[in-house]
Design an enzyme around this catalytic site. Structure first.
Site, short mmCIF file in Angstrom:
data_model
loop_
_atom_site.label_atom_id
_atom_site.label_comp_id
_atom_site.label_asym_id
_atom_site.label_seq_id
_atom_site.Cartn_x
_atom_site.Cartn_y
_atom_site.Cartn_z
CG HIS A 1 43.76 49.28 41.34
ND1 HIS A 1 43.44 50.50 41.89
CD2 HIS A 1 44.94 48.94 41.92
CE1 HIS A 1 44.37 50.87 42.76
NE2 HIS A 1 45.30 49.93 42.78
CD GLN B 1 45.43 57.11 40.59
OE1 GLN B 1 45.59 56.64 41.73
NE2 GLN B 1 46.41 57.21 39.72
#
Length: 200
Positions: A172, A102
């Protein structure tokens, strides 16, 4: 051979998984100096030995210097990560499992006093509620650089033998662009522009 659907092979694009059992991305905070060294590799190799088809690493590996991790994450922006990733992927593949990683840029979800003490950047000038940072508003050159950082990190992961990548968006940097509530930019990357494009 079992008839249990969970234990049947699964075709994921170019990848054949031996069953439908996987571990999701998470960060055990095992990197050393930002690298997934022996302990990190062993952590995922054990899952492969146990029979999972896919183990997801990192929660999340950071792609840029101005996105310093807050949980001892992998530094995917450093070239020296490649041999460590190769060691990890080789160990997982040896036991018949696939492995992915990720990747992310944290945006305002980090602080300036981590890593190299660079200002965090975001599409938002508002303080991030969890990590309490005030980010610098991203300029066009920041966006171009960060896009290149994502591509470079993906290339490093490919060179290291990863079977794929996952982009962490929620909370994010990429997520910060999507809402006019967290996008104070003007121009083509601005929240109002994106908001009007998303209306049907």
């Amino acid at each position: 051979m079992s008839k249990d659907p969970l234990l049947q092979p699964y075709q994921l694009k170019h990848l054949t998984l031996r069953n439908r059992i996987m571990t999701t991305s998470h960060e055990p905070a095992y990197p050393e100096e930002g690298m997934p060294k022996e302990r990190y590799a062993a952590y995922h190799a054990e899952r492969a030995k146990a029979g999972v088809a896919l183990t997801m690493t990192a929660g999340s590996a950071t792609v840029s210097r101005d996105s310093p991790p807050v949980f001892n994450n992998i530094l995917a922006y450093k070239d020296e990560v490649v041999p460590w990733i190769r060691n990890l992927t080789d160990q997982v593949h040896e036991h018949g499992a696939a492995v992915m990683i990720q990747l992310t840029h944290l945006g305002r979800r980090t602080g300036w006093n981590k890593g190299d003490w660079l200002p965090s950047v975001s599409s938002s000038r508002h303080r991030e509620p969890a990590h309490r940072s005030f980010a610098k508003l991203a300029e066009d050159w920041d966006i171009v650089r960060i896009l290149s950082d994502f591509a470079d990190a993906a290339d490093r992961m490919k060179e290291g033998g990863m079977d794929g990548i996952e982009l962490q968006v929620y909370g994010h940097l990429m997520d910060q662009f999507w809402s006019p509530l967290t996008n104070d930019l003007d121009g083509p990357y601005g929240g109002q522009t994106l908001d009007s494009r998303l209306k049907f």
